[in-house]
Design an enzyme around this catalytic site. Structure first.
Site, mmCIF file in Angstrom:
data_model
loop_
_atom_site.group_PDB
_atom_site.id
_atom_site.type_symbol
_atom_site.label_atom_id
_atom_site.label_comp_id
_atom_site.label_asym_id
_atom_site.label_seq_id
_atom_site.Cartn_x
_atom_site.Cartn_y
_atom_site.Cartn_z
ATOM 1 N N CYS A 129 23.455 -22.604 -0.815
ATOM 2 C CA CYS A 129 23.919 -21.320 -1.354
ATOM 3 C C CYS A 129 24.049 -20.188 -0.341
ATOM 4 C CB CYS A 129 23.023 -20.880 -2.500
ATOM 5 S SG CYS A 129 21.327 -20.561 -1.994
ATOM 6 N N LYS B 86 -11.172 -15.741 4.550
ATOM 7 C CA LYS B 86 -11.545 -15.733 3.151
ATOM 8 C C LYS B 86 -11.698 -17.166 2.656
ATOM 9 C CE LYS B 86 -12.646 -12.359 2.043
ATOM 10 N NZ LYS B 86 -12.600 -11.428 3.162
ATOM 11 N N HIS C 94 -7.600 -11.442 -6.126
ATOM 12 C CA HIS C 94 -8.982 -11.914 -6.030
ATOM 13 C C HIS C 94 -9.872 -11.191 -7.038
ATOM 14 C CE1 HIS C 94 -8.226 -14.074 -2.267
ATOM 15 N NE2 HIS C 94 -7.491 -13.050 -1.908
ATOM 16 N N CYS D 12 22.848 -20.542 -6.876
ATOM 17 C CA CYS D 12 21.769 -21.349 -6.295
ATOM 18 C C CYS D 12 21.330 -22.376 -7.328
ATOM 19 C CB CYS D 12 20.594 -20.453 -5.905
ATOM 20 S SG CYS D 12 19.073 -21.372 -5.569
ATOM 21 N N ILE E 60 0.827 -1.202 0.000
ATOM 22 C CA ILE E 60 0.000 0.000 0.000
ATOM 23 C C ILE E 60 0.869 1.263 0.000
ATOM 24 C CG2 ILE E 60 -1.793 1.245 1.276
ATOM 25 C CD1 ILE E 60 -2.700 -1.397 -0.132
ATOM 26 N N SER F 51 -7.013 -8.724 3.549
ATOM 27 C CA SER F 51 -7.328 -9.341 2.269
ATOM 28 C C SER F 51 -8.711 -8.866 1.834
ATOM 29 C CB SER F 51 -7.329 -10.861 2.443
ATOM 30 O OG SER F 51 -7.420 -11.479 1.202
ATOM 31 N N GLU G 224 10.128 3.407 6.125
ATOM 32 C CA GLU G 224 9.882 1.999 6.457
ATOM 33 C C GLU G 224 10.838 1.606 7.574
ATOM 34 O OE1 GLU G 224 7.860 -0.756 5.809
ATOM 35 O OE2 GLU G 224 9.249 -1.640 7.253
ATOM 36 N N VAL H 20 8.921 5.324 12.465
ATOM 37 C CA VAL H 20 8.198 6.500 12.951
ATOM 38 C C VAL H 20 7.936 6.323 14.449
ATOM 39 C CG1 VAL H 20 6.050 7.809 12.794
ATOM 40 C CG2 VAL H 20 7.148 6.932 10.717
HETATM 41 C C1 LIG Z 1 -1.851 -14.829 5.379
HETATM 42 C C2 LIG Z 1 -2.338 -13.723 4.509
HETATM 43 C C3 LIG Z 1 -2.783 -14.012 3.213
HETATM 44 C C4 LIG Z 1 -3.247 -12.989 2.384
HETATM 45 N N1 LIG Z 1 -3.570 -13.299 1.107
HETATM 46 C C5 LIG Z 1 -3.955 -12.290 0.269
HETATM 47 C C6 LIG Z 1 -4.230 -12.548 -1.085
HETATM 48 O O1 LIG Z 1 -4.055 -13.674 -1.570
HETATM 49 N N2 LIG Z 1 -4.681 -11.548 -1.868
HETATM 50 C C7 LIG Z 1 -4.851 -10.283 -1.370
HETATM 51 O O2 LIG Z 1 -5.305 -9.426 -2.111
HETATM 52 N N3 LIG Z 1 -4.543 -9.993 -0.102
HETATM 53 C C8 LIG Z 1 -4.093 -10.966 0.720
HETATM 54 N N4 LIG Z 1 -3.757 -10.670 2.012
HETATM 55 C C9 LIG Z 1 -3.824 -9.279 2.437
HETATM 56 C C10 LIG Z 1 -2.617 -8.485 1.967
HETATM 57 O O3 LIG Z 1 -1.430 -9.182 2.221
HETATM 58 C C11 LIG Z 1 -2.595 -7.154 2.677
HETATM 59 O O4 LIG Z 1 -3.821 -6.535 2.481
HETATM 60 C C12 LIG Z 1 -1.516 -6.217 2.185
HETATM 61 O O5 LIG Z 1 -0.258 -6.832 2.104
HETATM 62 C C13 LIG Z 1 -1.450 -5.026 3.104
HETATM 63 O O6 LIG Z 1 -0.394 -4.205 2.728
HETATM 64 P P1 LIG Z 1 0.041 -2.975 3.619
HETATM 65 O O7 LIG Z 1 1.035 -2.235 2.839
HETATM 66 O O8 LIG Z 1 -1.167 -2.278 4.092
HETATM 67 O O9 LIG Z 1 0.645 -3.628 4.937
HETATM 68 P P2 LIG Z 1 2.097 -4.207 5.238
HETATM 69 O O10 LIG Z 1 2.615 -4.977 4.121
HETATM 70 O O11 LIG Z 1 2.008 -4.881 6.550
HETATM 71 O O12 LIG Z 1 2.984 -2.918 5.338
HETATM 72 C C14 LIG Z 1 3.031 -2.076 6.451
HETATM 73 C C15 LIG Z 1 4.437 -1.592 6.609
HETATM 74 O O13 LIG Z 1 4.489 -0.569 7.579
HETATM 75 C C16 LIG Z 1 5.694 -0.666 8.262
HETATM 76 N N5 LIG Z 1 5.600 0.022 9.543
HETATM 77 C C17 LIG Z 1 4.852 -0.318 10.613
HETATM 78 N N6 LIG Z 1 5.073 0.526 11.625
HETATM 79 C C18 LIG Z 1 5.968 1.428 11.194
HETATM 80 C C19 LIG Z 1 6.600 2.555 11.792
HETATM 81 N N7 LIG Z 1 6.357 2.910 13.037
HETATM 82 N N8 LIG Z 1 7.486 3.259 11.066
HETATM 83 C C20 LIG Z 1 7.760 2.896 9.787
HETATM 84 N N9 LIG Z 1 7.205 1.845 9.180
HETATM 85 C C21 LIG Z 1 6.308 1.125 9.875
HETATM 86 C C22 LIG Z 1 5.867 -2.154 8.422
HETATM 87 O O14 LIG Z 1 7.207 -2.506 8.680
HETATM 88 C C23 LIG Z 1 5.368 -2.678 7.088
HETATM 89 O O15 LIG Z 1 6.398 -2.852 6.149
HETATM 90 C C24 LIG Z 1 -3.288 -11.674 2.851
HETATM 91 C C25 LIG Z 1 -2.821 -11.377 4.143
HETATM 92 C C26 LIG Z 1 -2.330 -12.384 4.949
HETATM 93 C C27 LIG Z 1 -1.792 -12.048 6.301
#
Ligand SMILES: Cc1cc2nc3c(=O)[nH]c(=O)nc-3n(C[C@H](O)[C@H](O)[C@H](O)COP(=O)(O)OP(=O)(O)OC[C@H]3O[C@@H](n4cnc5c(N)ncnc54)[C@H](O)[C@@H]3O)c2cc1C
Ligand SMILES: Cc1cc2nc3c(=O)[nH]c(=O)nc-3n(C[C@H](O)[C@H](O)[C@H](O)COP(=O)(O)OP(=O)(O)OC[C@H]3O[C@@H](n4cnc5c(N)ncnc54)[C@H](O)[C@@H]3O)c2cc1C
Lengths: 587, 414
Positions: free
Chosen positions: A550, A359, A138, A510, A101, A447, A120, A278
């Site tokens: 590797c 899901k 999806h 690898c 995101i 998700s 990050e 942060v």
């Molecule tokens: C098991 C599982 C299966 C899933 N399968 C699917 C799927 O098949 N299809 C689908 O569409 N979605 C799926 N999802 C949902 C999807 O993975 C998430 O919706 C998506 O990755 C969310 O992205 P994000 O960037 O919001 O969160 P994240 O990827 O968690 O990113 C948040 C980031 O913020 C950083 N952060 C946190 N606090 C701080 C701070 N204080 N300072 C700086 N950085 C910080 C973290 O380190 C992290 O890198 C799944 C989720 C899970 C857990």
């Protein structure tokens, strides 16, 4: 006061003394409960109430980690004091979180003339939920109609062909196959005597699902029966009565996507700051002036909160707490590529009603030819708990074994877990903060967050525009990003030509995944600094032997390219790969 | 066109190459690493070659003997060369290799695969918990310490009480880690008594039998493990979990033949040995493609791996000469109390007895019996002591196989 009354009514169902406050349709809950599960249940019950736009759950459960939370806050305060006066620069937009995101919003914003920083806390992008999911795009049948989630899911799905083409990311629309078996409507069996059960299962239920899909705007859904099912999925369980085929479901490698987004954003001027956590905000009246991190302060005009499971705490630090996240862990099993012909689609067995808060999960191919089983859905108090317990492995094996009864489950090569970030309203929360004028929430992105991501980015930018951000096109924006060449996918002629350019393309590091030295060097050049960062960019160490062969070789290349001793090489974040004495350095 | 290409330059590959080159065949060896020697280059302990050379050499010394012969005979050696794919179905076989010199296609009449094995990792034995830095396989640790002079951690837990685990324990003890604990699910160490004495008891290294690592604890780096006791069937006994602080976990939980390259060309695999199905001259189910050494099954001693290579070399010769095969194969099946058995079938006309390698499932005094499907004993030999950790080498006379369609090998305790 309609809302107040509704909440009181809901809370009455629980045997506790829970008090609450409402502020601008945000509900704050207080009190004490016996178990964490109750804490979750109460939050969810309140979150379901129509008109509630957020639940901040301040209820304490028995065993609430008071001490741990106090320490965490203390640490943040200390770091805040140390860093608040160290000014790093001035920005138009600061994005918090380097998951899919954060990076996709950064890349979308880089289309405009803006000074952007993405912060990050990890040693690489994509270390949160974005690295530990099924990689499924999806189709959008599942989310309830009339929700933002539905709209963004269907739209996001459709945007993937172009996005992946521009970014050089592998993407394939393999389609979903949802099986309807004697187990699908099990709960209703008693109401459907004799042949009626099969009739409703095979001839009525599929059309209800199809209709829901059509209403959601999903195209091309087909109901299939009999032999046809096994033409689509030859190894599927023979007791499938019918199946729904949804063509628009896609698969991709989620960290490949995030890395590509980050690289492209960076190429278009976004600053990406890793290892930058942060810890607080400098505010003036109802606006954020600066984002304080472990590296110093980023002065900014707008803040985007895309911190995944930590989004609620980040919002709290900014005085914008409108929701609490209740972390939900999902365990996924990964099988050897040798099984790649076992599954063609994202296959699942439909269950109605669906098992709670999931899901459904199932079996799906990965874009690289591995097979994934999962995920589970478990409410956990600890946001960072990505452990996998042995019982959970067996649980997954048990849960999905009906789908492909003959599957050789002994070819399991890895398991992992990701933590979803639902809020109690279970909705995507993408809106300006109610009490902080220049702070945008992009929270609760569970998700199908990955599937919706491209549409989430567009929607988030509309919000920023409404908040007053001026968007002037960046004439130098280049949407394209070249991937690291993959020798495993080259023709012999191409590969030979590459090796003649540089012999390191022919040095295989690898063997399981056939990754060359040059691919690793290229990943390092593009910013990979840890063993796992290289793994995610090149797949070195992801095969059958899981790096037993590797790891050392990659560590050696890292050491050479980064100019640090082998003993200082890191696996991820702060985890030193080797932590023992070095010969000659003793005493 | 080559007569034979050997894939894998470990002891088995070199042994086969040397034997064939001595007879005047045009041989090449392909090895992915920078030098010949296979896993022996990291085994600086002694104990290699007691059967073949009659002395205990270190790994590199043992390999050195063969490397010298390879060089003396002028065998073509392709180093840093990775076999990408092989087309093996026809009479002329094509091997596509990738190396820093480029892509090459090597044509040959026959192939011997001797690409060895890989180590089982944490996910194959379903260790739970987190996945931080600080978990290694024994082989990785050997390379780390011997080739780079770095220790993996300060307080280590070694999982596995076989020879490899014990050797690594002694090695780390001598290199001066702060603490070591060896855990294993068996009642006692599974490895050779010689190693138990010389590697563990002599140094007083602590160990816990009937114990396994249930979970790994730690965020970025290992902070400890959860140990659990197990019963005779290796099932965890609940309530016996215990947190044990450490900063490194070393797995020595078995080796598995690395058969991906063989399955790629359609060779069949034996689920017991996890190696290819082979005949008495170590030919796989793909004609003209042979296998040797730890790729076929895990040998305890390099000497036995080398013997398998010599047998494969005989087979290659028979194949190249176009010698006659039996009209139909005679199957050799594992019977009672047999864990693994190689070879799987007899396919060639020949006089010599058949050499087989068998891992018993029981321990103690025993008869090794060859019988037919009707239970009639065709041949038997006595062993003073068998155990699962020791591979038994047996010889089966050819004449007893006449008219048989299949025979079985049993181990019967006394
Ligand atoms: C098991 C599982 C299966 C899933 N399968 C699917 C799927 O098949 N299809 C689908 O569409 N979605 C799926 N999802 C949902 C999807 O993975 C998430 O919706 C998506 O990755 C969310 O992205 P994000 O960037 O919001 O969160 P994240 O990827 O968690 O990113 C948040 C980031 O913020 C950083 N952060 C946190 N606090 C701080 C701070 N204080 N300072 C700086 N950085 C910080 C973290 O380190 C992290 O890198 C799944 C989720 C899970 C857990
Ligand atoms: C820790 C340890 C301790 C041991 N201790 C003893 C002992 O004390 N005494 C004893 O007698 N035996 C001991 N052994 C056993 C002995 O070392 C082995 O039986 C022997 O090394 C097996 O030889 P090999 O040639 O089959 O396999 P390896 O030695 O593994 O050789 C295989 C070779 O093939 C190469 N290769 C693999 N894939 C490819 C490819 N695609 N293209 C090109 N090349 C490839 C590999 O790089 C390697 O060089 C020990 C083994 C270990 C692991």
């Amino acid at each position: 006061m309609g809302l107040k009354f509704k909440i009181e009514k809901v809370l009455k169902k629980f045997p506790y003394n829970i008090s609450f406050e409402i502020r601008d349709n945000i509900v704050f809950l207080y009190g004490e409960v016996e178990s964490y599960q109750d804490w979750v249940e109460i939050g969810l019950a309140v979150g379901k109430i129509k008109g509630v736009e957020g639940v901040v759950n301040k209820i304490k459960w028995k065993g609430y980690p008071e001490e741990k939370i106090r320490k965490r806050e203390e640490r943040r305060r200390k770091l805040y004091e140390e860093n608040k006066d160290k000014i790093i620069g001035e920005y138009d937009v600061v994005i918090i979180g380097g998951g899919v995101i954060g990076t996709i919003i950064a890349r979308e914003l880089s289309k405009y003339k803006l000074k952007i920083a993405l912060l990050e806390k990890g040693s690489d992008v994509s270390l949160g939920a974005s690295k530990a999911n099924n990689g499924m795009i999806h189709p959008g049948v599942a989310p309830p109609k009339n929700t933002l989630k539905r709209k963004l899911n269907v739209k996001g799905n459709a945007m993937y062909d172009r996005l992946c083409e521009e970014l050089g990311v592998r993407f394939k629309r393999v389609g979903s196959l949802w099986l309807i078996t004697p187990r699908t409507l099990q709960k209703y069996r008693k109401y459907l005597p004799g042949p009626l059960y099969k009739f409703v299962s095979a001839y009525v239920f599929p059309y209800i699902v199809k209709l829901k899909g059509i209403r959601n705007g999903v195209k091309g859904i087909k109901v299939i029966r009999g032999k046809k099912i096994f033409e689509y999925e030859p190894k599927a369980t023979r007791d499938a009565w019918a199946a729904l085929y949804v063509p628009s479901t896609g698969i991709l490698d989620p960290y490949e996507l995030v890395v590509a987004l980050a690289e492209n954003a960076q190429a278009n001027g976004v600053e990406i700051h890793l290892n930058t956590e942060v810890v607080g905000f400098i505010k003036k009246e109802d606006k954020v002036k600066g984002v304080v991190t472990t590296k110093g302060t980023f002065l900014t005009r707008y803040v985007v909160n895309a911190a995944g499971v930590y989004a609620d705490e980040i919002a709290e630090l900014a005085g914008a707490r409108e929701y609490t996240i209740h972390p939900r862990k999902g365990v996924i099993l990964l099988f050897d590529k040798a099984l790649k012909d076992w599954v063609r689609h994202c296959v699942t067995e439909l269950r109605f009603p669906a098992p709670k808060h999931s899901k459904g999960g199932g079996i799906n191919p990965s874009i690289h030819g591995n097979i994934l089983w999962g995920p589970t859905a478990v409410e956990i108090p600890d946001k960072d708990d990505t452990s996998v317990h042995r019982e959970e492995i067996y649980e997954v094996l048990e849960r999905y074994k009906n789908i492909l009864p003959e599957f050789p489950t002994n070819k399991l090569i890895r398991y992992f877990a990701g933590v979803r970030a639902p809020t109690f309203t279970e909705a995507f929360i993408i809106r300006p903060a109610k009490w902080v004028r220049n702070f945008l929430h992009v929270a609760g992105i569970q998700s199908p967050g990955l599937a919706s991501a491209p549409a989430i980015a567009e929607y988030a930018i509309e919000q920023l525009k409404k908040m007053g951000l001026k968007l002037e096109p960046n004439p130098n924006f280049n949407p394209r990003r070249e991937p690291i060449p993959t020798i495993n996918e080259m023709s012999l002629e191409e590969l030979n030509a590459k090796i003649k350019e540089d012999p390191r393309w022919g040095n295989i590091i690898c063997p399981c995944e056939m990754v060359s030295e040059m691919e690793i060097v290229e990943a390092i050049k593009r910013g990979a600094k840890t063993l796992d960062a290289i793994k995610r960019r090149t797949r070195a160490g992801m095969g059958t032997c899981q790096g037993s062969y590797c790891t050392l070789k990659i560590a050696e290349i890292l050491s050479r390219e980064l100019g640090v001793p082998l003993s200082e090489i890191v696996k991820e974040n702060n985890g030193k790969l080797f932590d023992g004495t070095v010969r000659g350095e003793k005493l | 066109m080559k007569d034979i290409v050997i894939i894998g330059g470990g002891p088995s590959g070199m042994a086969a190459a040397v034997r064939l080159a001595e007879k005047g065949y045009d041989v090449a060896i392909i090895e992915r690493k920078e030098e010949l020697g296979g896993i022996l280059d990291q085994c600086i302990h002694d104990g290699f070659g007691t059967k073949i050379f009659g002395v205990a050499l270190s790994g590199p010394e043992f390999a050195g003997e063969f490397i010298e012969q390879v060089q003396k005979l002028g065998i073509d050696v392709y180093l840093k060369t990775y076999v990408k794919s092989v087309e093996a179905s026809g009479k002329v076989k094509e091997i596509i290799t990738v190396s820093p010199d480029g892509v090459e296609i090597i044509k040959t009449k026959s192939i011997v695969y001797a690409i060895g094995c890989r180590e089982r990792h944490q996910f194959e034995i379903k260790i739970g918990g987190t996945r931080p830095a600080g978990v290694y396989t024994a082989g990785m640790v050997q390379r780390l310490v011997n080739l780079y002079g770095i220790l993996p951690g300060k307080n280590v837990v070694i999982v596995g009480g076989g020879d490899v685990g014990m050797i690594v324990a002694r090695h780390l003890y001598l290199e001066g880690v702060d603490s070591i604990l060896v855990v294993f699910p068996e009642e006692f160490f599974a490895g050779l008594p010689r190693n138990v004495q010389q590697c563990i008891l002599d140094f007083g290294i602590p160990y816990r039998p009937r114990t396994v690592v249930k979970e790994i604890v730690g965020k970025d780096r290992v902070e400890g493990v959860i140990l659990v006791q197990v019963d005779e069937k290796w099932n965890p006994i609940s309530g016996t979990e215990e947190f044990y602080p450490c900063d490194a976990v070393i797995l020595s939980v078995g080796l598995v033949p690395y058969t991906k390259k063989l399955t790629d060309i359609g060779a069949e695999i034996d689920p017991r040995t996890k190696g290819p199905i082979v005949n008495e001259f170590f030919e796989t189910t793909v004609r003209g493609v042979f296998a040797a050494g730890n790729l076929v099954q895990i040998f305890d001693y390099v000497d036995d791996a080398v013997e398998s290579a010599y047998l494969a070399a005989e087979g290659v010769e028979k194949y190249l000469r176009g010698e006659e095969r039996l009209e139909r194969p005679i199957f050799i099946n594992p019977g009672e109390n047999v864990r693994t058995l190689t070879p799987h079938r007899v396919e060639w006309k020949d006089e010599r007895p058949i050499t087989a390698f068998m891992r018993p499932a029981i321990e103690g005094k025993a008869w090794i019996i060859v019988r037919n499907e009707r239970g009639e004993i065709l041949e038997k030999s006595f062993r003073r002591y068998v155990r699962p950790s020791t591979l038994e080498r047996i010889e089966i006379s050819r004449d007893i196989l006449e008219n048989a369609e299949e025979v079985f090998i049993d181990v019967r305790g006394l």
